[in-house]
Design a protein around this motif. Sequence first.
Motif, PDB file in Angstrom:
ATOM      1  N   PRO A 176      30.974 -38.223 -33.520  1.00 37.33           N
ATOM      2  CA  PRO A 176      30.384 -38.859 -34.708  1.00 37.33           C
ATOM      3  C   PRO A 176      30.945 -40.238 -35.021  1.00 37.33           C
ATOM      4  CG  PRO A 176      31.911 -37.135 -35.357  1.00 37.33           C
ATOM      5  CD  PRO A 176      31.753 -37.019 -33.870  1.00 37.33           C
ATOM      6  N   THR A 177      32.059 -40.613 -34.384  1.00 40.35           N
ATOM      7  CA  THR A 177      32.622 -41.946 -34.624  1.00 40.35           C
ATOM      8  C   THR A 177      32.015 -42.993 -33.694  1.00 40.35           C
ATOM      9  OG1 THR A 177      34.458 -41.624 -33.075  1.00 40.35           O
ATOM     10  CG2 THR A 177      34.806 -40.934 -35.359  1.00 40.35           C
ATOM     11  N   TYR A 178      31.204 -42.553 -32.728  1.00 38.48           N
ATOM     12  CA  TYR A 178      30.587 -43.481 -31.774  1.00 38.48           C
ATOM     13  C   TYR A 178      29.186 -43.873 -32.236  1.00 38.48           C
ATOM     14  CZ  TYR A 178      34.133 -41.955 -28.339  1.00 38.48           C
ATOM     15  OH  TYR A 178      35.290 -41.665 -27.664  1.00 38.48           O
ATOM     16  N   LYS A 179      28.724 -45.021 -31.754  1.00 37.65           N
ATOM     17  CA  LYS A 179      27.336 -45.412 -31.977  1.00 37.65           C
ATOM     18  C   LYS A 179      26.440 -44.453 -31.211  1.00 37.65           C
ATOM     19  CE  LYS A 179      27.977 -50.375 -32.795  1.00 37.65           C
ATOM     20  NZ  LYS A 179      27.558 -51.744 -32.402  1.00 37.65           N
ATOM     21  N   GLU A 180      25.391 -43.990 -31.876  1.00 38.32           N
ATOM     22  CA  GLU A 180      24.521 -42.986 -31.270  1.00 38.32           C
ATOM     23  C   GLU A 180      23.199 -43.602 -30.826  1.00 38.32           C
ATOM     24  OE1 GLU A 180      22.191 -39.064 -32.854  1.00 38.32           O
ATOM     25  OE2 GLU A 180      24.355 -39.172 -33.260  1.00 38.32           O
ATOM     26  N   PRO A 181      22.794 -43.356 -29.582  1.00 38.82           N
ATOM     27  CA  PRO A 181      21.523 -43.915 -29.097  1.00 38.82           C
ATOM     28  C   PRO A 181      20.320 -43.222 -29.735  1.00 38.82           C
ATOM     29  CG  PRO A 181      22.446 -42.429 -27.473  1.00 38.82           C
ATOM     30  CD  PRO A 181      23.483 -42.567 -28.557  1.00 38.82           C
ATOM     31  N   GLU A 182      19.199 -43.912 -29.749  1.00 38.21           N
ATOM     32  CA  GLU A 182      17.982 -43.332 -30.306  1.00 38.21           C
ATOM     33  C   GLU A 182      17.436 -42.230 -29.410  1.00 38.21           C
ATOM     34  OE1 GLU A 182      15.098 -46.279 -31.171  1.00 38.21           O
ATOM     35  OE2 GLU A 182      16.335 -47.361 -32.627  1.00 38.21           O
ATOM     36  N   ILE A 183      17.690 -42.346 -28.109  1.00 38.86           N
ATOM     37  CA  ILE A 183      17.144 -41.367 -27.158  1.00 38.86           C
ATOM     38  C   ILE A 183      18.226 -40.392 -26.734  1.00 38.86           C
ATOM     39  CG2 ILE A 183      16.165 -41.056 -24.854  1.00 38.86           C
ATOM     40  CD1 ILE A 183      14.758 -43.723 -25.197  1.00 38.86           C
ATOM     41  N   ILE A 184      17.980 -39.114 -26.988  1.00 42.22           N
ATOM     42  CA  ILE A 184      18.875 -38.036 -26.585  1.00 42.22           C
ATOM     43  C   ILE A 184      18.016 -36.894 -26.049  1.00 42.22           C
ATOM     44  CG2 ILE A 184      20.544 -36.295 -27.349  1.00 42.22           C
ATOM     45  CD1 ILE A 184      21.521 -38.234 -29.445  1.00 42.22           C
ATOM     46  N   GLY A 185      18.399 -36.346 -24.904  1.00 40.07           N
ATOM     47  CA  GLY A 185      17.659 -35.232 -24.332  1.00 40.07           C
ATOM     48  C   GLY A 185      18.585 -34.287 -23.598  1.00 40.07           C
ATOM     49  N   ASN A 186      18.114 -33.088 -23.323  1.00 42.37           N
ATOM     50  CA  ASN A 186      18.930 -32.091 -22.635  1.00 42.37           C
ATOM     51  C   ASN A 186      18.840 -32.195 -21.121  1.00 42.37           C
ATOM     52  OD1 ASN A 186      19.913 -30.793 -24.996  1.00 42.37           O
ATOM     53  ND2 ASN A 186      17.947 -29.750 -25.222  1.00 42.37           N
ATOM     54  N   THR A 187      17.802 -32.882 -20.625  1.00 37.13           N
ATOM     55  CA  THR A 187      17.624 -33.054 -19.184  1.00 37.13           C
ATOM     56  C   THR A 187      17.215 -34.484 -18.897  1.00 37.13           C
ATOM     57  OG1 THR A 187      15.256 -32.530 -19.168  1.00 37.13           O
ATOM     58  CG2 THR A 187      16.810 -30.664 -19.003  1.00 37.13           C
ATOM     59  N   MET A 188      17.347 -34.883 -17.635  1.00 37.31           N
ATOM     60  CA  MET A 188      16.911 -36.213 -17.249  1.00 37.31           C
ATOM     61  C   MET A 188      15.410 -36.343 -17.384  1.00 37.31           C
ATOM     62  SD  MET A 188      18.004 -39.171 -16.306  1.00 37.31           S
ATOM     63  CE  MET A 188      16.657 -40.125 -16.981  1.00 37.31           C
ATOM     64  N   GLY A 189      14.691 -35.271 -17.149  1.00 36.29           N
ATOM     65  CA  GLY A 189      13.245 -35.313 -17.314  1.00 36.29           C
ATOM     66  C   GLY A 189      12.846 -35.602 -18.746  1.00 36.29           C
TER      67      GLY A 189
ATOM     68  N   GLU B  49       7.988 -43.481 -23.269  1.00 36.92           N
ATOM     69  CA  GLU B  49       7.299 -43.597 -24.557  1.00 36.92           C
ATOM     70  C   GLU B  49       7.840 -44.760 -25.376  1.00 36.92           C
ATOM     71  OE1 GLU B  49       7.923 -39.777 -26.277  1.00 36.92           O
ATOM     72  OE2 GLU B  49       6.262 -38.829 -25.193  1.00 36.92           O
ATOM     73  N   SER B  50       9.142 -44.989 -25.314  1.00 33.18           N
ATOM     74  CA  SER B  50       9.750 -46.050 -26.122  1.00 33.18           C
ATOM     75  C   SER B  50       9.486 -47.436 -25.561  1.00 33.18           C
ATOM     76  CB  SER B  50      11.264 -45.828 -26.226  1.00 33.18           C
ATOM     77  OG  SER B  50      11.900 -46.022 -24.980  1.00 33.18           O
ATOM     78  N   LYS B  51       9.315 -47.526 -24.243  1.00 31.96           N
ATOM     79  CA  LYS B  51       9.144 -48.834 -23.604  1.00 31.96           C
ATOM     80  C   LYS B  51       7.705 -49.119 -23.206  1.00 31.96           C
ATOM     81  CE  LYS B  51      13.589 -49.604 -23.667  1.00 31.96           C
ATOM     82  NZ  LYS B  51      14.192 -50.628 -24.548  1.00 31.96           N
ATOM     83  N   ARG B  52       6.821 -48.158 -23.340  1.00 29.95           N
ATOM     84  CA  ARG B  52       5.456 -48.326 -22.845  1.00 29.95           C
ATOM     85  C   ARG B  52       4.755 -49.577 -23.399  1.00 29.95           C
ATOM     86  NH1 ARG B  52       2.266 -45.014 -20.064  1.00 29.95           N
ATOM     87  NH2 ARG B  52       3.530 -43.173 -20.491  1.00 29.95           N
ATOM     88  N   PRO B  53       4.875 -49.903 -24.687  1.00 31.55           N
ATOM     89  CA  PRO B  53       4.217 -51.129 -25.179  1.00 31.55           C
ATOM     90  C   PRO B  53       4.651 -52.366 -24.415  1.00 31.55           C
ATOM     91  CG  PRO B  53       4.905 -49.768 -27.009  1.00 31.55           C
ATOM     92  CD  PRO B  53       5.513 -49.162 -25.789  1.00 31.55           C
ATOM     93  N   ASN B  54       5.966 -52.463 -24.122  1.00 30.10           N
ATOM     94  CA  ASN B  54       6.457 -53.615 -23.376  1.00 30.10           C
ATOM     95  C   ASN B  54       5.922 -53.627 -21.956  1.00 30.10           C
ATOM     96  OD1 ASN B  54       7.978 -54.482 -25.540  1.00 30.10           O
ATOM     97  ND2 ASN B  54       9.852 -53.459 -24.872  1.00 30.10           N
ATOM     98  N   LEU B  55       5.927 -52.454 -21.325  1.00 28.39           N
ATOM     99  CA  LEU B  55       5.432 -52.379 -19.954  1.00 28.39           C
ATOM    100  C   LEU B  55       3.933 -52.672 -19.890  1.00 28.39           C
ATOM    101  CD1 LEU B  55       7.348 -49.183 -18.796  1.00 28.39           C
ATOM    102  CD2 LEU B  55       7.824 -51.526 -18.128  1.00 28.39           C
ATOM    103  N   THR B  56       3.186 -52.203 -20.892  1.00 30.59           N
ATOM    104  CA  THR B  56       1.742 -52.466 -20.929  1.00 30.59           C
ATOM    105  C   THR B  56       1.485 -53.945 -21.070  1.00 30.59           C
ATOM    106  OG1 THR B  56       1.347 -50.282 -21.897  1.00 30.59           O
ATOM    107  CG2 THR B  56      -0.380 -51.930 -22.110  1.00 30.59           C
ATOM    108  N   SER B  57       2.232 -54.597 -21.948  1.00 31.13           N
ATOM    109  CA  SER B  57       2.061 -56.036 -22.165  1.00 31.13           C
ATOM    110  C   SER B  57       2.374 -56.796 -20.903  1.00 31.13           C
ATOM    111  CB  SER B  57       2.996 -56.508 -23.307  1.00 31.13           C
ATOM    112  OG  SER B  57       2.653 -55.875 -24.512  1.00 31.13           O
TER     113      SER B  57
END
Length: 233
Positions: free
Chosen positions: A200-213, A221-229
């Motif tokens: 809890p003392t560290y900066k926490e990323p917006e993306i967290i998941g239990n698997t690489m998938g 999903e987070s980068k798709r707008p940039n990739l589409t552009s």
Amino acid sequence: MPQQIILFDINETILNLGQLKPKFKQYFGNELFLDTWFSMLLHSSTVCLTTKVETNFKDLALANLNTLAGRLDKSLTTEQRSDIISSLANLPAHDDIKPALVLLRSEGFKLVAFSNSSETLLRSQLNNAGLTDYFDNAISVESAKTFKPSQDAYQFAIKKLNTASHDVTLVAAHDWDTHGALCAGLSAAFIDRFNAQYNPTYKEPEIIGNTMGEVAVKLIESKRPNLTSENRS
């Protein structure tokens, strides 16, 4: 629009360090001493970067094997130490890695292996795990004479890739690593491989998941707008 780049931590994030457990059971009497040794290794690398001691991952790994053996009143031969260290070059990838890397590349991401391991060890690890062709580049912090989570380590990667921090995301299974990347101005994504509370003392990323998938889908999903552009330009 610059191509989105993903840096991947290697040991434990991409490669399954758990394959070393039988060796620690054989030489130390308990496979759980693998975790003890790896934590000691990470601690000593952080001490060295903080106090500006020049060393390398292999020498620290060997030194901490000797320290662990001494604390447990064990004696390791040169051959036994070499057996453990050489096994680092032959770790298999976690089962969720290759499909996720294929998916991310198909979506236009540039994938880069990024490790505290030496350049020689890193390339051997990727080759022996059958991952070389899944990455566009591989970067070791060795020539920067530092270790993650120093901000210098992440900035070294940024300079090697000739890009900007905001175009790069680090993926790691270590909260100290994602914290370091965030402090250096990168984005980050955390794989919760160990079902442990994120510090809890560290900066926490917006993306967290239990698997690489799961992380890969969220990255897309987070980068798709940039990739589409980018694709439209």
